[in-house]
Design an enzyme around this catalytic site. Structure first.
Site, PDB file in Angstrom:
ATOM      1  N   TYR A   1      21.938  -5.693  -3.183  1.00 38.46           N
ATOM      2  CA  TYR A   1      21.065  -4.676  -2.585  1.00 38.46           C
ATOM      3  C   TYR A   1      19.585  -4.980  -2.849  1.00 38.46           C
ATOM      4  O   TYR A   1      18.800  -4.076  -3.120  1.00 38.46           O
ATOM      5  CB  TYR A   1      21.456  -3.273  -3.072  1.00 38.46           C
ATOM      6  CG  TYR A   1      22.903  -2.955  -2.734  1.00 38.46           C
ATOM      7  CD1 TYR A   1      23.292  -2.757  -1.423  1.00 38.46           C
ATOM      8  CD2 TYR A   1      23.892  -2.904  -3.728  1.00 38.46           C
ATOM      9  CE1 TYR A   1      24.619  -2.514  -1.097  1.00 38.46           C
ATOM     10  CE2 TYR A   1      25.227  -2.652  -3.409  1.00 38.46           C
ATOM     11  CZ  TYR A   1      25.574  -2.457  -2.092  1.00 38.46           C
ATOM     12  OH  TYR A   1      26.879  -2.220  -1.763  1.00 38.46           O
TER      13      TYR A   1
ATOM     14  N   CYS B   1       0.827  -1.213   0.000  1.00 41.02           N
ATOM     15  CA  CYS B   1       0.000   0.000   0.000  1.00 41.02           C
ATOM     16  C   CYS B   1       0.858   1.258   0.000  1.00 41.02           C
ATOM     17  O   CYS B   1       0.893   2.004   0.990  1.00 41.02           O
ATOM     18  CB  CYS B   1      -0.949  -0.040   1.180  1.00 41.02           C
ATOM     19  SG  CYS B   1      -2.140  -1.345   0.949  1.00 41.02           S
TER      20      CYS B   1
HETATM   21  C1  LIG Z   1      32.685   1.376   2.911  1.00 46.11           C
HETATM   22  C2  LIG Z   1      32.068   0.675   1.756  1.00 46.11           C
HETATM   23  N1  LIG Z   1      32.823  -0.172   1.050  1.00 46.11           N
HETATM   24  C3  LIG Z   1      32.308  -0.852  -0.005  1.00 46.11           C
HETATM   25  C4  LIG Z   1      30.999  -0.688  -0.401  1.00 46.11           C
HETATM   26  C5  LIG Z   1      30.492  -1.478  -1.564  1.00 46.11           C
HETATM   27  O1  LIG Z   1      30.068  -0.716  -2.622  1.00 46.11           O
HETATM   28  P1  LIG Z   1      29.639  -1.427  -3.977  1.00 46.11           P
HETATM   29  O2  LIG Z   1      28.623  -2.459  -3.650  1.00 46.11           O
HETATM   30  O3  LIG Z   1      29.093  -0.339  -4.797  1.00 46.11           O
HETATM   31  O4  LIG Z   1      30.875  -2.024  -4.574  1.00 46.11           O
HETATM   32  C6  LIG Z   1      30.176   0.198   0.297  1.00 46.11           C
HETATM   33  C7  LIG Z   1      28.789   0.426  -0.139  1.00 46.11           C
HETATM   34  O5  LIG Z   1      28.188   1.434  -0.016  1.00 46.11           O
HETATM   35  C8  LIG Z   1      30.723   0.895   1.426  1.00 46.11           C
HETATM   36  O6  LIG Z   1      29.980   1.740   2.130  1.00 46.11           O
END
Ligand SMILES: Cc1ncc(COP(=O)(O)O)c(C=O)c1O
Length: 412
Positions: A369, A340
Protein backbone atom coordinates in the site's frame (compact mmCIF):
# COMPACT_ATOMS: atom_id res chain seq x y z
CA UNK A 1 13.41 0.05 16.93
CA UNK A 2 14.35 -2.23 14.01
CA UNK A 3 17.89 -3.59 13.91
CA UNK A 4 20.37 -1.12 12.45
CA UNK A 5 21.27 -1.73 8.81
CA UNK A 6 24.33 -3.87 8.18
CA UNK A 7 27.33 -2.38 6.40
CA UNK A 8 26.34 -4.37 3.29
CA UNK A 9 22.82 -2.96 3.37
CA UNK A 10 24.15 0.58 3.74
CA UNK A 11 26.45 0.09 0.76
CA UNK A 12 23.60 -1.40 -1.28
CA UNK A 13 21.21 1.45 -0.51
CA UNK A 14 23.88 4.06 -1.22
CA UNK A 15 24.62 2.42 -4.57
CA UNK A 16 20.92 2.30 -5.47
CA UNK A 17 20.45 5.96 -4.52
CA UNK A 18 23.51 6.97 -6.56
CA UNK A 19 22.45 5.05 -9.66
CA UNK A 20 18.67 5.19 -9.60
CA UNK A 21 18.09 8.39 -7.63
CA UNK A 22 15.54 9.01 -4.91
CA UNK A 23 12.81 8.47 -3.90
CA UNK A 24 12.95 4.77 -4.75
CA UNK A 25 11.10 1.79 -3.31
CA UNK A 26 13.53 -1.02 -2.52
CA UNK A 27 12.08 -4.52 -2.12
CA UNK A 28 13.67 -7.72 -0.87
CA UNK A 29 12.73 -10.76 -2.97
CA UNK A 30 14.15 -13.04 -0.26
CA UNK A 31 11.82 -11.60 2.38
CA UNK A 32 8.78 -11.90 0.15
CA UNK A 33 9.69 -15.50 -0.66
CA UNK A 34 10.18 -16.38 3.01
CA UNK A 35 6.86 -14.77 4.01
CA UNK A 36 4.93 -16.60 1.29
CA UNK A 37 6.51 -19.92 2.17
CA UNK A 38 5.74 -19.46 5.89
CA UNK A 39 2.15 -18.57 5.07
CA UNK A 40 1.70 -21.50 2.69
CA UNK A 41 3.23 -23.92 5.20
CA UNK A 42 0.99 -22.75 8.04
CA UNK A 43 -2.17 -23.23 5.96
CA UNK A 44 -0.97 -26.32 4.04
CA UNK A 45 -3.33 -28.80 5.76
CA UNK A 46 -6.21 -27.08 3.94
CA UNK A 47 -4.52 -26.93 0.51
CA UNK A 48 -6.00 -23.44 -0.04
CA UNK A 49 -5.81 -21.18 -3.06
CA UNK A 50 -3.56 -18.37 -1.81
CA UNK A 51 -4.67 -15.49 -3.97
CA UNK A 52 -2.20 -12.66 -3.37
CA UNK A 53 -4.11 -9.36 -3.04
CA UNK A 54 -2.47 -7.47 -5.89
CA UNK A 55 -3.67 -4.14 -4.57
CA UNK A 56 -1.03 -4.35 -1.83
CA UNK A 57 1.75 -4.13 -4.41
CA UNK A 58 0.97 -4.74 -8.04
CA UNK A 59 4.48 -4.51 -9.44
CA UNK A 60 4.63 -7.21 -12.12
CA UNK A 61 7.96 -8.61 -10.92
CA UNK A 62 6.60 -9.03 -7.38
CA UNK A 63 3.48 -10.71 -8.74
CA UNK A 64 5.69 -12.93 -10.94
CA UNK A 65 7.84 -13.84 -7.94
CA UNK A 66 4.78 -14.83 -5.91
CA UNK A 67 3.25 -16.68 -8.86
CA UNK A 68 6.45 -18.73 -9.13
CA UNK A 69 5.95 -19.78 -5.50
CA UNK A 70 2.41 -20.96 -6.21
CA UNK A 71 0.35 -17.86 -5.48
CA UNK A 72 -2.74 -16.92 -7.43
CA UNK A 73 -4.11 -13.38 -7.38
CA UNK A 74 -6.98 -11.50 -5.82
CA UNK A 75 -7.66 -8.61 -8.20
CA UNK A 76 -10.03 -5.65 -8.09
CA UNK A 77 -9.79 -4.08 -11.54
CA UNK A 78 -9.19 -4.74 -15.22
CA UNK A 79 -5.76 -3.20 -14.73
CA UNK A 80 -4.86 -5.74 -12.07
CA UNK A 81 -6.21 -8.52 -14.30
CA UNK A 82 -3.82 -7.41 -17.03
CA UNK A 83 -0.94 -7.31 -14.55
CA UNK A 84 -1.77 -10.81 -13.28
CA UNK A 85 -1.84 -12.11 -16.86
CA UNK A 86 1.49 -10.47 -17.69
CA UNK A 87 2.97 -11.91 -14.48
CA UNK A 88 1.99 -15.37 -15.73
CA UNK A 89 -0.75 -16.12 -13.19
CA UNK A 90 -3.19 -18.67 -14.56
CA UNK A 91 -6.82 -17.40 -14.80
CA UNK A 92 -7.73 -20.52 -12.84
CA UNK A 93 -5.88 -19.02 -9.86
CA UNK A 94 -7.47 -15.57 -10.05
CA UNK A 95 -10.39 -14.27 -7.98
CA UNK A 96 -11.92 -10.91 -8.83
CA UNK A 97 -13.52 -8.79 -6.05
CA UNK A 98 -14.72 -5.20 -6.06
CA UNK A 99 -18.02 -3.30 -5.88
CA UNK A 100 -17.62 -1.32 -9.07
CA UNK A 101 -16.59 -3.70 -11.83
CA UNK A 102 -17.59 -1.99 -15.07
CA UNK A 103 -19.37 -3.75 -17.92
CA UNK A 104 -16.06 -3.93 -19.79
CA UNK A 105 -14.29 -5.35 -16.75
CA UNK A 106 -16.98 -7.98 -16.20
CA UNK A 107 -16.81 -8.92 -19.88
CA UNK A 108 -13.01 -9.23 -19.70
CA UNK A 109 -13.25 -11.39 -16.57
CA UNK A 110 -15.83 -13.61 -18.25
CA UNK A 111 -13.71 -13.88 -21.35
CA UNK A 112 -10.64 -14.83 -19.28
CA UNK A 113 -12.62 -17.60 -17.51
CA UNK A 114 -11.38 -16.66 -14.05
CA UNK A 115 -11.52 -19.09 -11.16
CA UNK A 116 -14.05 -16.83 -9.43
CA UNK A 117 -15.74 -13.50 -9.93
CA UNK A 118 -16.79 -12.47 -6.43
CA UNK A 119 -20.09 -10.65 -6.74
CA UNK A 120 -20.81 -7.74 -4.43
CA UNK A 121 -24.45 -6.96 -5.31
CA UNK A 122 -27.55 -8.38 -6.95
CA UNK A 123 -27.30 -5.70 -9.61
CA UNK A 124 -23.81 -6.87 -10.52
CA UNK A 125 -24.99 -10.49 -10.60
CA UNK A 126 -27.81 -9.64 -13.01
CA UNK A 127 -25.41 -7.83 -15.32
CA UNK A 128 -22.90 -10.69 -15.24
CA UNK A 129 -25.72 -13.11 -16.01
CA UNK A 130 -26.81 -11.19 -19.13
CA UNK A 131 -23.22 -10.85 -20.32
CA UNK A 132 -22.62 -14.57 -19.80
CA UNK A 133 -25.81 -15.58 -21.60
CA UNK A 134 -24.94 -13.30 -24.54
CA UNK A 135 -21.44 -14.80 -24.69
CA UNK A 136 -22.72 -18.36 -24.31
CA UNK A 137 -20.60 -18.85 -21.18
CA UNK A 138 -21.08 -19.78 -17.54
CA UNK A 139 -19.24 -17.58 -15.04
CA UNK A 140 -17.92 -19.11 -11.82
CA UNK A 141 -19.02 -16.71 -9.13
CA UNK A 142 -18.73 -16.15 -5.40
CA UNK A 143 -20.96 -13.95 -3.27
CA UNK A 144 -19.42 -11.53 -0.80
CA UNK A 145 -21.40 -11.27 2.41
CA UNK A 146 -20.94 -8.61 5.07
CA UNK A 147 -21.26 -9.99 8.58
CA UNK A 148 -21.78 -6.61 10.26
CA UNK A 149 -18.64 -6.34 12.37
CA UNK A 150 -17.61 -2.83 13.30
CA UNK A 151 -13.97 -1.71 13.29
CA UNK A 152 -12.69 -5.00 11.92
CA UNK A 153 -9.56 -3.47 10.38
CA UNK A 154 -6.71 -1.43 11.81
CA UNK A 155 -8.47 1.88 11.05
CA UNK A 156 -12.05 2.87 10.35
CA UNK A 157 -11.11 3.64 6.72
CA UNK A 158 -9.85 0.10 6.12
CA UNK A 159 -12.65 -1.74 7.94
CA UNK A 160 -14.98 -3.43 5.49
CA UNK A 161 -17.07 -5.79 7.60
CA UNK A 162 -19.46 -3.24 9.13
CA UNK A 163 -23.12 -2.83 8.18
CA UNK A 164 -22.69 0.63 6.63
CA UNK A 165 -20.01 -0.51 4.19
CA UNK A 166 -20.49 -0.47 0.42
CA UNK A 167 -18.98 -3.95 0.21
CA UNK A 168 -20.88 -7.21 -0.17
CA UNK A 169 -24.42 -8.08 0.85
CA UNK A 170 -25.50 -7.85 4.50
CA UNK A 171 -25.78 -11.26 6.08
CA UNK A 172 -29.50 -10.92 6.82
CA UNK A 173 -30.20 -10.36 3.10
CA UNK A 174 -27.70 -12.93 1.87
CA UNK A 175 -29.93 -16.01 1.69
CA UNK A 176 -32.50 -14.41 -0.59
CA UNK A 177 -29.68 -12.91 -2.69
CA UNK A 178 -28.10 -16.36 -2.93
CA UNK A 179 -31.39 -17.91 -4.02
CA UNK A 180 -31.90 -15.28 -6.72
CA UNK A 181 -28.33 -15.48 -8.05
CA UNK A 182 -28.36 -19.26 -7.97
CA UNK A 183 -31.37 -19.20 -10.30
CA UNK A 184 -29.77 -16.77 -12.79
CA UNK A 185 -28.67 -18.26 -16.11
CA UNK A 186 -24.98 -18.06 -17.00
CA UNK A 187 -23.79 -18.03 -13.38
CA UNK A 188 -22.43 -20.96 -11.45
CA UNK A 189 -22.59 -19.74 -7.86
CA UNK A 190 -19.81 -21.63 -6.11
CA UNK A 191 -19.33 -20.10 -2.68
CA UNK A 192 -19.56 -17.28 -0.15
CA UNK A 193 -16.75 -14.82 0.57
CA UNK A 194 -15.93 -12.43 3.39
CA UNK A 195 -13.23 -9.83 3.82
CA UNK A 196 -13.49 -7.91 7.06
CA UNK A 197 -10.77 -5.32 6.71
CA UNK A 198 -7.06 -4.78 6.49
CA UNK A 199 -4.33 -4.51 9.13
CA UNK A 200 -6.18 -6.62 11.72
CA UNK A 201 -4.13 -6.54 14.90
CA UNK A 202 -6.61 -8.71 16.78
CA UNK A 203 -8.08 -12.03 15.69
CA UNK A 204 -11.39 -11.36 17.48
CA UNK A 205 -13.16 -9.66 14.53
CA UNK A 206 -12.06 -12.55 12.32
CA UNK A 207 -13.25 -15.12 14.87
CA UNK A 208 -16.65 -13.39 14.97
CA UNK A 209 -16.74 -13.14 11.20
CA UNK A 210 -15.89 -16.83 10.76
CA UNK A 211 -18.56 -17.79 13.27
CA UNK A 212 -21.17 -15.80 11.34
CA UNK A 213 -19.92 -17.15 8.01
CA UNK A 214 -20.09 -20.67 9.45
CA UNK A 215 -23.74 -20.07 10.39
CA UNK A 216 -24.48 -18.82 6.88
CA UNK A 217 -22.80 -21.88 5.35
CA UNK A 218 -24.95 -24.17 7.54
CA UNK A 219 -28.05 -22.24 6.47
CA UNK A 220 -27.14 -22.61 2.80
CA UNK A 221 -26.51 -26.33 3.29
CA UNK A 222 -29.82 -26.77 5.09
CA UNK A 223 -31.49 -25.11 2.08
CA UNK A 224 -29.85 -27.72 -0.14
CA UNK A 225 -27.12 -25.55 -1.70
CA UNK A 226 -23.68 -27.06 -2.31
CA UNK A 227 -20.46 -25.05 -2.07
CA UNK A 228 -17.19 -25.56 -3.95
CA UNK A 229 -15.27 -22.57 -2.57
CA UNK A 230 -15.25 -20.42 0.55
CA UNK A 231 -13.16 -17.25 0.76
CA UNK A 232 -12.13 -15.73 4.06
CA UNK A 233 -10.37 -12.72 2.47
CA UNK A 234 -7.14 -11.16 3.68
CA UNK A 235 -6.44 -8.70 6.44
CA UNK A 236 -3.77 -10.22 8.69
CA UNK A 237 -1.95 -7.26 10.23
CA UNK A 238 1.75 -6.51 10.67
CA UNK A 239 3.64 -4.66 13.42
CA UNK A 240 4.65 -1.25 12.08
CA UNK A 241 5.89 -0.20 15.51
CA UNK A 242 7.08 -2.12 18.52
CA UNK A 243 3.85 -1.42 20.42
CA UNK A 244 1.78 -3.15 17.68
CA UNK A 245 0.83 -6.67 18.72
CA UNK A 246 0.27 -8.39 15.39
CA UNK A 247 -1.31 -11.85 15.68
CA UNK A 248 1.24 -14.61 15.16
CA UNK A 249 0.81 -16.53 11.92
CA UNK A 250 0.24 -19.82 13.75
CA UNK A 251 -2.68 -18.36 15.75
CA UNK A 252 -4.25 -16.99 12.56
CA UNK A 253 -3.76 -20.33 10.80
CA UNK A 254 -5.18 -22.30 13.74
CA UNK A 255 -8.27 -20.10 13.78
CA UNK A 256 -8.88 -20.53 10.05
CA UNK A 257 -8.18 -24.27 10.30
CA UNK A 258 -10.64 -24.70 13.14
CA UNK A 259 -13.47 -23.54 10.87
CA UNK A 260 -12.38 -24.40 7.35
CA UNK A 261 -11.47 -28.01 8.09
CA UNK A 262 -15.19 -28.82 8.44
CA UNK A 263 -16.43 -26.84 5.45
CA UNK A 264 -15.48 -29.38 2.81
CA UNK A 265 -14.88 -26.77 0.10
CA UNK A 266 -11.79 -25.19 -1.50
CA UNK A 267 -10.58 -22.45 0.83
CA UNK A 268 -9.53 -19.15 -0.73
CA UNK A 269 -7.22 -16.82 1.21
CA UNK A 270 -6.41 -13.33 -0.03
CA UNK A 271 -3.39 -12.04 1.91
CA UNK A 272 -1.71 -8.84 0.73
CA UNK A 273 -0.06 -6.70 3.36
CA UNK A 274 1.27 -9.58 5.47
CA UNK A 275 3.23 -10.96 2.53
CA UNK A 276 4.92 -7.80 1.28
CA UNK A 277 4.76 -4.88 3.75
CA UNK A 278 7.95 -5.67 5.64
CA UNK A 279 9.90 -6.45 2.47
CA UNK A 280 9.93 -2.85 1.25
CA UNK A 281 11.65 0.39 2.17
CA UNK A 282 11.16 3.79 0.68
CA UNK A 283 14.61 5.25 0.11
CA UNK A 284 14.59 9.03 0.18
CA UNK A 285 17.02 11.92 0.57
CA UNK A 286 16.84 14.92 2.86
CA UNK A 287 16.31 17.98 0.64
CA UNK A 288 17.02 20.34 3.50
CA UNK A 289 16.62 20.76 7.22
CA UNK A 290 14.47 23.70 8.26
CA UNK A 291 14.68 25.07 11.77
CA UNK A 292 12.40 27.33 13.70
CA UNK A 293 12.19 28.18 17.39
CA UNK A 294 9.62 25.43 17.92
CA UNK A 295 10.35 22.79 15.28
CA UNK A 296 13.04 21.09 13.31
CA UNK A 297 11.80 19.84 9.97
CA UNK A 298 13.65 17.37 7.79
CA UNK A 299 12.18 17.87 4.33
CA UNK A 300 12.46 14.65 2.34
CA UNK A 301 12.26 14.17 -1.41
CA UNK A 302 9.53 11.54 -0.92
CA UNK A 303 6.05 12.95 -0.55
CA UNK A 304 2.55 11.80 0.35
CA UNK A 305 2.08 10.96 -3.33
CA UNK A 306 4.70 8.18 -2.85
CA UNK A 307 3.37 6.98 0.51
CA UNK A 308 -0.18 7.99 1.38
CA UNK A 309 -0.68 5.84 4.47
CA UNK A 310 0.41 8.41 7.08
CA UNK A 311 -1.75 11.19 5.62
CA UNK A 312 -4.70 8.90 4.83
CA UNK A 313 -4.81 6.67 7.91
CA UNK A 314 -2.47 8.38 10.39
CA UNK A 315 -0.28 5.34 9.87
CA UNK A 316 3.07 5.02 11.62
CA UNK A 317 6.24 3.96 9.77
CA UNK A 318 9.70 3.71 11.22
CA UNK A 319 12.03 6.29 9.70
CA UNK A 320 15.81 6.09 10.05
CA UNK A 321 18.92 7.48 8.39
CA UNK A 322 20.77 4.93 6.25
CA UNK A 323 24.19 5.62 7.78
CA UNK A 324 24.29 6.06 11.54
CA UNK A 325 27.55 6.84 13.26
CA UNK A 326 27.82 5.59 16.82
CA UNK A 327 27.57 8.13 19.61
CA UNK A 328 25.61 10.69 17.57
CA UNK A 329 23.25 12.88 19.56
CA UNK A 330 19.56 12.93 18.61
CA UNK A 331 17.24 15.75 17.63
CA UNK A 332 13.44 15.58 17.39
CA UNK A 333 12.42 16.01 13.77
CA UNK A 334 9.15 16.31 11.94
CA UNK A 335 9.81 14.35 8.75
CA UNK A 336 7.83 15.91 5.95
CA UNK A 337 7.58 15.76 2.19
CA UNK A 338 7.79 18.64 -0.30
CA UNK A 339 4.08 18.61 -1.21
CA UNK A 340 1.89 21.64 -0.56
CA UNK A 341 -0.35 19.98 2.02
CA UNK A 342 -0.02 20.06 5.79
CA UNK A 343 -0.88 16.36 5.78
CA UNK A 344 2.32 15.63 3.82
CA UNK A 345 4.07 14.40 6.94
CA UNK A 346 5.59 10.97 7.61
CA UNK A 347 6.46 11.30 11.29
CA UNK A 348 6.23 13.87 14.07
CA UNK A 349 8.84 14.57 16.75
CA UNK A 350 10.96 11.58 15.86
CA UNK A 351 14.28 11.47 17.72
CA UNK A 352 16.94 10.93 15.04
CA UNK A 353 20.68 11.55 14.71
CA UNK A 354 21.41 15.05 13.36
CA UNK A 355 20.35 15.17 9.71
CA UNK A 356 21.81 17.21 6.91
CA UNK A 357 20.83 18.03 3.40
CA UNK A 358 21.72 15.08 1.15
CA UNK A 359 21.47 12.41 3.86
CA UNK A 360 19.73 9.20 2.88
CA UNK A 361 16.77 8.09 4.99
CA UNK A 362 14.54 5.03 4.72
CA UNK A 363 10.88 4.70 5.58
CA UNK A 364 10.34 1.10 6.66
CA UNK A 365 7.58 -1.41 5.92
CA UNK A 366 6.54 0.23 2.70
CA UNK A 367 6.26 -2.92 0.58
CA UNK A 368 2.43 -2.79 0.83
CA UNK A 369 0.00 0.00 0.00
CA UNK A 370 2.78 2.43 -0.90
CA UNK A 371 3.77 2.27 -4.58
CA UNK A 372 0.39 0.78 -5.50
CA UNK A 373 -1.39 3.82 -4.01
CA UNK A 374 1.00 6.40 -5.42
CA UNK A 375 -0.10 9.30 -7.60
CA UNK A 376 1.14 12.33 -9.48
CA UNK A 377 0.04 15.12 -7.14
CA UNK A 378 2.08 18.31 -7.56
CA UNK A 379 3.14 16.91 -10.97
CA UNK A 380 5.52 14.49 -9.34
CA UNK A 381 6.49 11.42 -11.36
CA UNK A 382 6.06 7.94 -9.86
CA UNK A 383 9.17 6.81 -8.00
CA UNK A 384 11.39 4.00 -9.27
CA UNK A 385 11.13 0.47 -7.85
CA UNK A 386 14.10 -1.82 -7.25
CA UNK A 387 14.11 -5.51 -6.37
CA UNK A 388 17.03 -6.95 -4.42
CA UNK A 389 17.68 -10.67 -4.78
CA UNK A 390 20.69 -12.65 -3.58
CA UNK A 391 22.61 -9.43 -2.88
CA UNK A 392 22.05 -8.09 -6.44
CA UNK A 393 19.53 -5.49 -7.44
CA UNK A 394 17.62 -4.50 -10.55
CA UNK A 395 15.13 -1.84 -11.50
CA UNK A 396 11.63 -3.33 -11.73
CA UNK A 397 9.97 -0.03 -12.57
CA UNK A 398 11.85 2.94 -13.96
CA UNK A 399 11.19 6.38 -12.59
CA UNK A 400 8.36 8.18 -14.36
CA UNK A 401 9.72 11.25 -16.12
CA UNK A 402 8.05 14.59 -16.61
CA UNK A 403 7.91 13.81 -20.33
CA UNK A 404 5.97 10.60 -19.51
CA UNK A 405 3.50 12.70 -17.57
CA UNK A 406 3.09 15.51 -20.05
CA UNK A 407 2.77 13.14 -23.01
CA UNK A 408 -0.79 12.34 -21.92
CA UNK A 409 -1.96 15.90 -22.36
CA UNK A 410 -3.08 16.75 -25.85
CA UNK A 411 -2.39 20.50 -25.72
CA UNK A 412 1.35 19.95 -26.14
C1 LIG B 1 -11.44 -8.37 -0.95
C2 LIG B 1 -10.09 -8.16 -0.37
N1 LIG B 1 -9.30 -9.23 -0.19
C3 LIG B 1 -8.05 -9.10 0.32
C4 LIG B 1 -7.55 -7.87 0.68
C5 LIG B 1 -6.16 -7.79 1.23
O1 LIG B 1 -6.08 -7.32 2.51
P1 LIG B 1 -4.68 -7.32 3.26
O2 LIG B 1 -3.69 -6.62 2.39
O3 LIG B 1 -4.94 -6.59 4.51
O4 LIG B 1 -4.30 -8.75 3.50
C6 LIG B 1 -8.34 -6.73 0.53
C7 LIG B 1 -7.84 -5.41 0.96
O5 LIG B 1 -8.50 -4.53 1.37
C8 LIG B 1 -9.65 -6.88 -0.03
O6 LIG B 1 -10.44 -5.82 -0.21
Amino acid sequence: MRAQLSADDVALLEAIAAQVGTPTYVYSADQIRARFQDFARALAPLDPLIAYAAKANSNIEIMRLLAGLGAGADIVSGGELRRAEVAGISPQRIVYSGVGKTTQELAAALDAELFQITLESLEEARELSSLAVAAGKAASAGLRVTPGIELSGGHQKISTGCTSTKFGIPLDEALSAWQEIHALPGIRLQGPAIHLGSQMLSLEPLRNGLELLDGFISLLKSEGFAMDTISVGGGLGVAYQTSDRAPPLHAYAELILSYASRWNARLILEPGRWLVAGAGRLLTRVIRVKQSAKKQFAILDAGMNDLMRPSLYDAWHEIAPVAIETGQSCVNYDLVGPICETSDIFGRDRPLPVLQSGDLVTIADTGAYASSMAGNYNSRGLAAEVLVENGRWRIVRRRQTLDDLLALESSL
